[in-house]
Write a protein that holds these residues in place. Structure first.
Motif, PDB file in Angstrom:
ATOM      1  N   TYR A  73       0.878  -1.357   0.141  1.00  0.00           N
ATOM      2  CA  TYR A  73      -0.097  -0.049   0.273  1.00  0.00           C
ATOM      3  C   TYR A  73       0.832   1.369  -0.081  1.00  0.00           C
ATOM      4  CZ  TYR A  73      -3.223   3.738   1.703  1.00  0.00           C
ATOM      5  OH  TYR A  73      -4.015   4.781   1.576  1.00  0.00           O
ATOM      6  N   ARG A  74       1.897   1.099   1.011  1.00  0.00           N
ATOM      7  CA  ARG A  74       2.815   2.422   1.033  1.00  0.00           C
ATOM      8  C   ARG A  74       3.448   2.619  -0.398  1.00  0.00           C
ATOM      9  NH1 ARG A  74       7.894   1.340   4.717  1.00  0.00           N
ATOM     10  NH2 ARG A  74       8.093   0.070   2.784  1.00  0.00           N
ATOM     11  N   GLU A  75       3.814   1.665  -1.036  1.00  0.00           N
ATOM     12  CA  GLU A  75       4.535   1.672  -2.306  1.00  0.00           C
ATOM     13  C   GLU A  75       3.717   1.693  -3.522  1.00  0.00           C
ATOM     14  OE1 GLU A  75       7.998   1.857  -2.025  1.00  0.00           O
ATOM     15  OE2 GLU A  75       7.903   1.690   0.233  1.00  0.00           O
ATOM     16  N   GLY A  76       2.342   1.464  -3.175  1.00  0.00           N
ATOM     17  CA  GLY A  76       1.387   1.821  -4.469  1.00  0.00           C
ATOM     18  C   GLY A  76       0.824   2.922  -4.820  1.00  0.00           C
ATOM     19  N   ALA A  77      -0.327   2.880  -5.191  1.00  0.00           N
ATOM     20  CA  ALA A  77      -0.961   4.213  -5.566  1.00  0.00           C
ATOM     21  C   ALA A  77      -1.621   5.061  -4.565  1.00  0.00           C
ATOM     22  CB  ALA A  77      -1.843   4.001  -6.796  1.00  0.00           C
ATOM     23  N   ALA A  78      -1.142   5.040  -3.464  1.00  0.00           N
ATOM     24  CA  ALA A  78      -1.973   5.818  -2.378  1.00  0.00           C
ATOM     25  C   ALA A  78      -1.680   7.395  -2.634  1.00  0.00           C
ATOM     26  CB  ALA A  78      -1.119   5.580  -1.048  1.00  0.00           C
ATOM     27  N   PRO A  79      -2.796   8.093  -2.465  1.00  0.00           N
ATOM     28  CA  PRO A  79      -2.976   9.419  -3.000  1.00  0.00           C
ATOM     29  C   PRO A  79      -1.978  10.110  -2.234  1.00  0.00           C
ATOM     30  CG  PRO A  79      -4.998   8.976  -2.339  1.00  0.00           C
ATOM     31  CD  PRO A  79      -4.213   7.543  -2.282  1.00  0.00           C
ATOM     32  N   PRO A  80      -1.452  11.311  -2.612  1.00  0.00           N
ATOM     33  CA  PRO A  80      -0.729  12.227  -1.566  1.00  0.00           C
ATOM     34  C   PRO A  80      -1.515  13.147  -0.818  1.00  0.00           C
ATOM     35  CG  PRO A  80      -0.599  13.056  -4.026  1.00  0.00           C
ATOM     36  CD  PRO A  80      -1.385  11.889  -3.890  1.00  0.00           C
ATOM     37  N   LEU A  81      -2.038  12.480   0.193  1.00  0.00           N
ATOM     38  CA  LEU A  81      -3.093  13.224   1.217  1.00  0.00           C
ATOM     39  C   LEU A  81      -2.145  13.698   2.572  1.00  0.00           C
ATOM     40  CD1 LEU A  81      -6.166  10.926   0.704  1.00  0.00           C
ATOM     41  CD2 LEU A  81      -5.681  13.232  -0.108  1.00  0.00           C
ATOM     42  N   PRO A  82      -2.701  14.630   3.113  1.00  0.00           N
ATOM     43  CA  PRO A  82      -1.951  14.937   4.488  1.00  0.00           C
ATOM     44  C   PRO A  82      -1.778  13.944   5.222  1.00  0.00           C
ATOM     45  CG  PRO A  82      -3.203  16.614   3.753  1.00  0.00           C
ATOM     46  CD  PRO A  82      -3.581  15.527   2.944  1.00  0.00           C
ATOM     47  N   GLY A  83      -0.537  13.434   5.977  1.00  0.00           N
ATOM     48  CA  GLY A  83      -0.509  12.695   6.888  1.00  0.00           C
ATOM     49  C   GLY A  83      -0.849  11.044   6.714  1.00  0.00           C
ATOM     50  N   LEU A  84      -1.090  10.781   5.537  1.00  0.00           N
ATOM     51  CA  LEU A  84      -1.288   9.433   5.043  1.00  0.00           C
ATOM     52  C   LEU A  84       0.179   8.693   5.005  1.00  0.00           C
ATOM     53  CD1 LEU A  84      -3.124   7.386   4.120  1.00  0.00           C
ATOM     54  CD2 LEU A  84      -3.034   8.023   1.854  1.00  0.00           C
ATOM     55  N   ASP A  85       1.380   9.201   4.428  1.00  0.00           N
ATOM     56  CA  ASP A  85       2.517   8.448   4.514  1.00  0.00           C
ATOM     57  C   ASP A  85       2.896   8.491   6.045  1.00  0.00           C
ATOM     58  OD1 ASP A  85       2.671   8.500   1.709  1.00  0.00           O
ATOM     59  OD2 ASP A  85       3.914  10.271   1.645  1.00  0.00           O
TER      60      ASP A  85
ATOM     61  N   LEU B  68      -6.502  12.092  11.256  1.00  0.00           N
ATOM     62  CA  LEU B  68      -7.576  12.755  10.967  1.00  0.00           C
ATOM     63  C   LEU B  68      -7.649  14.303  11.657  1.00  0.00           C
ATOM     64  CD1 LEU B  68     -10.505  10.122  10.878  1.00  0.00           C
ATOM     65  CD2 LEU B  68      -9.816  11.478   8.737  1.00  0.00           C
ATOM     66  N   ASP B  69      -7.345  14.175  13.004  1.00  0.00           N
ATOM     67  CA  ASP B  69      -7.456  15.390  13.838  1.00  0.00           C
ATOM     68  C   ASP B  69      -6.375  16.685  13.155  1.00  0.00           C
ATOM     69  OD1 ASP B  69      -9.314  14.610  15.381  1.00  0.00           O
ATOM     70  OD2 ASP B  69      -7.894  14.167  17.064  1.00  0.00           O
ATOM     71  N   ALA B  70      -5.437  16.228  12.434  1.00  0.00           N
ATOM     72  CA  ALA B  70      -4.358  16.853  11.890  1.00  0.00           C
ATOM     73  C   ALA B  70      -4.739  17.668  10.275  1.00  0.00           C
ATOM     74  CB  ALA B  70      -2.967  16.379  11.777  1.00  0.00           C
ATOM     75  N   VAL B  71      -5.871  17.284   9.988  1.00  0.00           N
ATOM     76  CA  VAL B  71      -6.359  17.810   8.573  1.00  0.00           C
ATOM     77  C   VAL B  71      -7.761  18.536   9.143  1.00  0.00           C
ATOM     78  CG1 VAL B  71      -7.156  17.020   6.637  1.00  0.00           C
ATOM     79  CG2 VAL B  71      -5.465  15.688   7.629  1.00  0.00           C
ATOM     80  N   ALA B  72      -7.577  19.827   8.754  1.00  0.00           N
ATOM     81  CA  ALA B  72      -8.799  20.762   9.033  1.00  0.00           C
ATOM     82  C   ALA B  72      -9.912  20.828   7.822  1.00  0.00           C
ATOM     83  CB  ALA B  72      -8.272  22.120   9.147  1.00  0.00           C
ATOM     84  N   ASP B  73      -9.292  20.541   6.545  1.00  0.00           N
ATOM     85  CA  ASP B  73     -10.074  20.759   5.362  1.00  0.00           C
ATOM     86  C   ASP B  73     -10.990  19.489   5.304  1.00  0.00           C
ATOM     87  OD1 ASP B  73     -10.644  19.906   2.340  1.00  0.00           O
ATOM     88  OD2 ASP B  73     -10.010  22.252   2.451  1.00  0.00           O
ATOM     89  N   ASP B  74     -12.500  19.860   5.267  1.00  0.00           N
ATOM     90  CA  ASP B  74     -13.289  18.754   5.155  1.00  0.00           C
ATOM     91  C   ASP B  74     -13.247  17.962   3.886  1.00  0.00           C
ATOM     92  OD1 ASP B  74     -14.362  19.063   7.639  1.00  0.00           O
ATOM     93  OD2 ASP B  74     -16.039  20.495   6.768  1.00  0.00           O
ATOM     94  N   SER B  75     -12.987  18.430   2.867  1.00  0.00           N
ATOM     95  CA  SER B  75     -13.035  17.569   1.611  1.00  0.00           C
ATOM     96  C   SER B  75     -11.535  16.856   1.657  1.00  0.00           C
ATOM     97  CB  SER B  75     -13.076  18.372   0.375  1.00  0.00           C
ATOM     98  OG  SER B  75     -11.677  19.302   0.275  1.00  0.00           O
ATOM     99  N   LEU B  76     -10.624  17.256   2.265  1.00  0.00           N
ATOM    100  CA  LEU B  76      -9.425  16.292   2.560  1.00  0.00           C
ATOM    101  C   LEU B  76      -9.693  15.111   3.474  1.00  0.00           C
ATOM    102  CD1 LEU B  76      -6.423  18.782   2.291  1.00  0.00           C
ATOM    103  CD2 LEU B  76      -6.895  17.177   0.585  1.00  0.00           C
TER     104      LEU B  76
END
Length: 103
Positions: free
Chosen positions: A27-39, A66-74
């Motif tokens: 999963y880490r090496e695959g196509a995970a989108p570049p979202l805040p905190g995901l890595d 999740l708590d570190a991401v303020a943007d609802d769409s993200l």
């Protein structure tokens, strides 16, 4: 006093076998989108889930992300990825951590 979502989590053991860790690495090496905190989350899971193989520990890591991401769409996009990680880890329900409209 604020409501702690972790208070609703029903803990359960996770069966962290090499296949699960391999799937997390893929999963880490695959196509995970570049979202805040995901890595960082994926790295925390890889580093700690074998030592803390419980649903509560994993969902606590999810909540921190999740708590570190303020943007609802993200947060919505991140929740989709967290459900993918739940599938890898064998977690059927987030017990509300991902929101009322998610599993």
């Amino acid at each position: 006093m604020t409501d702690d979502p972790m208070a609703r989590v029903v803990d359960a053991p996770l069966f962290i076998v090499p296949r699960v860790l391999d799937a997390l690495r893929a999963y880490r090496e695959g196509a995970a989108p570049p979202l805040p905190g995901l890595d960082a989350l994926t790295e925390r899971l890889l580093a700690g889930v074998a030592a803390h193989p419980t649903k509560w520990w994993v969902l606590r890591q999810f909540q921190k992300t999740l708590d570190a991401v303020a943007d609802d769409s993200l947060r919505v996009l991140l929740a989709v990825e967290l459900e993918r990680l739940m599938d890898i880890l064998g977690i059927a329900s987030s017990d509300g951590i991902l929101g009322i409209d998610r599993r």
